[in-house]
Enzyme design. Structure first.
Site, short mmCIF file in Angstrom:
data_model
loop_
_atom_site.label_atom_id
_atom_site.label_comp_id
_atom_site.label_asym_id
_atom_site.label_seq_id
_atom_site.Cartn_x
_atom_site.Cartn_y
_atom_site.Cartn_z
N ASN A 633 0.86 -1.18 0.00
CA ASN A 633 0.00 0.00 0.00
C ASN A 633 0.89 1.24 0.00
O ASN A 633 1.43 1.63 1.04
CB ASN A 633 -0.91 -0.01 1.23
CG ASN A 633 -1.87 1.16 1.22
OD1 ASN A 633 -1.52 2.28 0.86
ND2 ASN A 633 -3.11 0.91 1.63
N GLU A 707 11.77 -0.45 10.01
CA GLU A 707 13.06 -0.09 10.61
C GLU A 707 13.91 0.74 9.65
O GLU A 707 14.52 1.73 10.06
CB GLU A 707 13.86 -1.34 11.00
CG GLU A 707 13.05 -2.50 11.51
CD GLU A 707 12.43 -2.29 12.87
OE1 GLU A 707 12.94 -1.47 13.65
OE2 GLU A 707 11.40 -2.94 13.14
MO1 MOS Z 1 10.53 -2.59 16.16
S1 MOS Z 1 12.18 -1.95 17.24
O1 MOS Z 1 11.08 -4.20 15.93
O2 MOS Z 1 9.22 -2.50 17.22
#
Ligand code: MOS
Length: 741
Positions: A633, A707
């Site tokens: 998305n 991340e």
């Molecule tokens: Mo993320 S630090 O894996 O919630």
């Protein structure tokens, strides 16, 4: 109705969130509930010598004062979830008189109202035999140790070496050798940690903020010595977490203790201050990166040594130096990771854990090298782009780093940059442009899911996953709708209950790959089950066909090669007399992991302005371009990434938990002095994706985004600060005083 994957749909839970319809942990108020407030240690190390419970027990509304003196002895049975440190033992709360870190819970006060509980908690006198804790790693690097997990054979954080990096550095024509210091940071989601605990005999229900409900269930069951099925954890919404709700921290245990002791449901919400010392933090890191290069810019040596803090009672480790093994082509590489136990609560994963800190050091060093060589920083990365992952000696499943730089340079207007430091101005302001690479592994953890077809033609999907904000509700609904060939409004996706089929933690950027794959498998399984029912059902238009002789198209089952209308899911379920269900699991093909190195990559650009008179640094523009496989998305993915970039701006310029060296107290444990970016700090910020088809990584072709979005931002800003001012700052956050020094 098909090809729902890839559509920029708005959040399906958006309305619920903005109208207050979304219920977070603390919203699940129970009839007759009492309120618990934690009393936090005001010593950083030592022993509790006295708890003045009698004086507060008589205060209005107080029901119980629970400390190590009267708390039940808990089982604390063995349980290590995938997010718990492999080495060490979790804090056993209220089980002894020891104080291990400042802010450790030493008592809970339970009262009929929150006000009464807060007043009594504030009045509770606790005396300590206090010692001076060691909380600052500066000067202690010699005591850093190889993680015990590595000693026992864990490969993930082990030292790695190829060639002879030290010799190559010594003889390099051009070199950089610098140290980096990144502050301790605390996750500061809008929603505080909260748990409402209610017992019914020996069964416990927890409405609790969690990124990992099945782990919380297992952890609390182990702590109280209960069968796992006696604990139910419910958490349909998470108001941001960034890693702080992966583990089950002591407040959940405290809420359950309190509810059991007072014989009624208990609500416990952490204060903002308490979230600075009982629920993990990004560990402070100290690093050295040394680079050697030939005059033509080819890297000849790369050394990356990093140390992260941990607690004395648990060994927290993260991937601080691993990216340095494969980001660039280099024949001589040495990486080394050490940990330093301090008198602190155990750190935990915080968005981009390890990589965000490690890549900062590496990417600042690469930028420094570019100036020494007189080579454009993007060109320098192009010169050192590897063919394969040289650390793992495997091909990448896909890698679009240079594509990201090309697309980013064009969109950002990199060619307008005058490479000379302190050469670009806007009136009085010094302008700087910087770049950095980003990378994060494309993980995939085993997950399961349930798919259910209802007689009304809708489908239900259930998984014990979480959605802390990235849009998991929406993206998973898209995967299910596309797989089933149903309109999105006919698919209802539920998560956040520990009695749903188990999912991995909502972290590590692996939810899309892991839970998405499981949902696809469950949808395929329920289609198979429905087809089996239909071909055996005399009333069905496909009666008598073989299961292989039928196919699904736009939510209808037809004989292959037959254009007749066929039969819809709802009719098959109705004929079957009720819902048709299938449960399925999915995990990564182990061969794929053996054959390929799988990571997402990105290029991050920043333009900053420094006021040379007062030292303020403003991010004027930020651009992240990511190659992360298929984007399920694009609207939510871009939102996810700009959110991560904002976190990176915080890391670069604001976030720093400052500890009082005398007692380990965080002196800025509140939002007035722990700075995070606010709207005025964020100007023009954009995230985009390059087209990347990865046929290997998983069936959905997704790599994950949570991340990587934080990873390259801080070094891009630090590099831009150097370009603007000629000042190289290797300590985060970069502060006004650094600009005036
Ligand atoms: Mo993320 S630090 O894996 O919630």
């Amino acid at each position: 109705m098909t090809n729902v994957i890839g559509k920029p749909l708005p959040r399906i839970d958006g309305r619920a969130k903005v109208t207050g319809g979304a219920r977070y942990a603390a919203d699940f108020n129970q009839k007759g509930q009492a309120y618990a407030v934690i009393v936090s240690a005001t010593a950083g190390l030592g022993r509790i010598t006295e708890i003045g419970a009698d004086a507060v027990s008589a205060m209005p509304g107080v029901i119980a004062v629970i400390s190590h003196l009267n708390a039940p002895r808990l089982v604390y049975g063995e349980h290590k979830g995938s997010i718990d440190p492999a080495i060490g033992e979790r804090l056993h709360v209220l089980q002894d008189d020891q104080v291990r870190f400042w802010g450790q819970p030493v008592a809970i006060v339970v009262a009929d109202t929150l006000d009464h509980a807060e007043r009594a908690a504030a009045a509770l006198r606790v005396a300590y035999a206090a010692e001076r804790p060691v909380v600052d790693p500066t000067g202690l690097l010699a005591s850093a140790v190889v993680p015990e997990a590595t000693r026992r054979g864990g490969r993930a954080h082990a030292d790695a070496e190829r060639g002879d990096a030290d010799a190559a550095l010594a003889s390099a024509a051009v070199k950089v050798d610098e140290s980096y210091d990144i502050a301790r940071e605390n996750h500061n989601p809008m929603e505080p940690h909260a748990t409402i605990a209610a017992w019914d005999g020996d069964r416990l229900t927890l409405w609790s903020k969690s990124q990992y409900v099945v782990n919380e269930q297992a952890e609390i069951a182990a702590i109280f010595g209960l069968p796992v099925e006696n604990v139910q954890v419910i958490c349909p919404f998470v108001g941001g977490a960034f890693g702080t709700s992966l583990r089950t921290w002591s407040h959940v245990t405290l809420a359950a203790i309190a509810a059991r002791e007072v014989g009624r449901p208990v609500k416990l919400v952490l204060t903002r201050k308490q979230m600075f010392f009982t629920t993990g933090h990004r560990p402070r890191t100290l690093q050295r990166v040394a680079l050697g290069a030939a005059r033509d810019g080819k890297l000849t040596s790369l050394i990356h040594e990093g140390v992260g803090e941990t607690s004395r009672y648990e060994e927290f480790i993260e991937a601080l130096t691993s990216v340095s093994g494969f980001l660039y082509s280099c024949p001589n590489v040495r990486t080394r990771y050490r940990i330093l136990p301090l008198d602190t609560g155990t750190p935990t994963y915080m968005r981009g854990p390890g990589e965000a800190s490690g890549v900062f050091a590496l990417e600042c060093a690469v930028d420094e090298l570019s100036y020494k060589l007189g080579i454009d920083p993007i060109e320098l990365r192009r010169l050192n782009e590897p063919e394969i992952d040289e650390a793992a000696d495997k091909p990448f499943s896909s890698r679009s780093l240079i594509k990201c730089y090309d697309a980013g340079a064009e969109r950002f207007g990199w060619s307008k940059r005058d490479p000379k430091p302190r050469s670009m101005r806007d009136g009085r302001l010094l302008i700087g442009m910087g770049v950095a690479s980003a990378s994060y592994p494309a993980f995939h953890a085993p997950s399961s899911a349930l798919a259910r077809l209802l007689p009304d033609g809708t489908a239900e999907i259930e998984v014990a996953a979480s959605d802390m904000g990235p849009g998991t509700y929406t993206s998973m609904t898209q995967v299910a709708a596309e797989t089933l060939g149903l309109p999105i409004e006919n698919v209802h996706f539920s998560l956040g209950r520990s009695d749903f089929p188990p999912a991995p933690s909502h972290g590590g950027s692996w939810t899309m790959a892991s839970v998405g794959s499981a949902i696809r498998a469950a949808c395929n399984a329920v289609q198979e089950e429905a087809a089996r029912r239909a071909v055996a059902d005399q009333r069905s238009p496909v009666f008598g066909a073989s299961v292989d002789g039928v196919m699904w198209e736009e939510g209808r089952l037809r004989r292959r090669g037959d254009t007749a209308a066929g039969q819809a899911y709802g009719d098959i379920a109705a004929s079957a007399g009720g819902p048709i269900e299938a449960n399925a699991s999915a995990s990564r093909d182990p061969d794929i992991a053996d054959r390929y190195s799988m990571h997402a990559f990105g290029a991050v650009f920043a333009e900053i302005a420094v006021d040379p008179d007062v030292g303020t640094i403003r991010v004027r523009r930020a651009l992240g371009i990511y190659g992360a496989g298929r984007i399920v998305n694009p609207r939510l993915a871009a939102s996810q990434c700009t959110g991560g970039m904002v976190g990176g701006i915080g890391m670069a310029l604001m976030e720093r938990t400052v500890l009082d060296q005398r007692d380990g107290r965080p002196v800025n444990a509140h939002m007035a002095d722990y700075l995070v970016p606010v709207n005025l700090d964020i100007a023009d910020i954009e995230a985009h994706f390059v087209d990347e088809v990865d046929p290997h990584v998983n069936a959905l072709g997704v790599k994950g985004l949570g991340e990587i979005a934080l990873v390259g931002m801080a070094p891009a800003i630090a590099n831009a600060v150097f370009h603007a001012t000629g000042k190289r700052v290797r300590t985060l956050p970069i502060r006004i005083e650094d600009m005036l020094a």
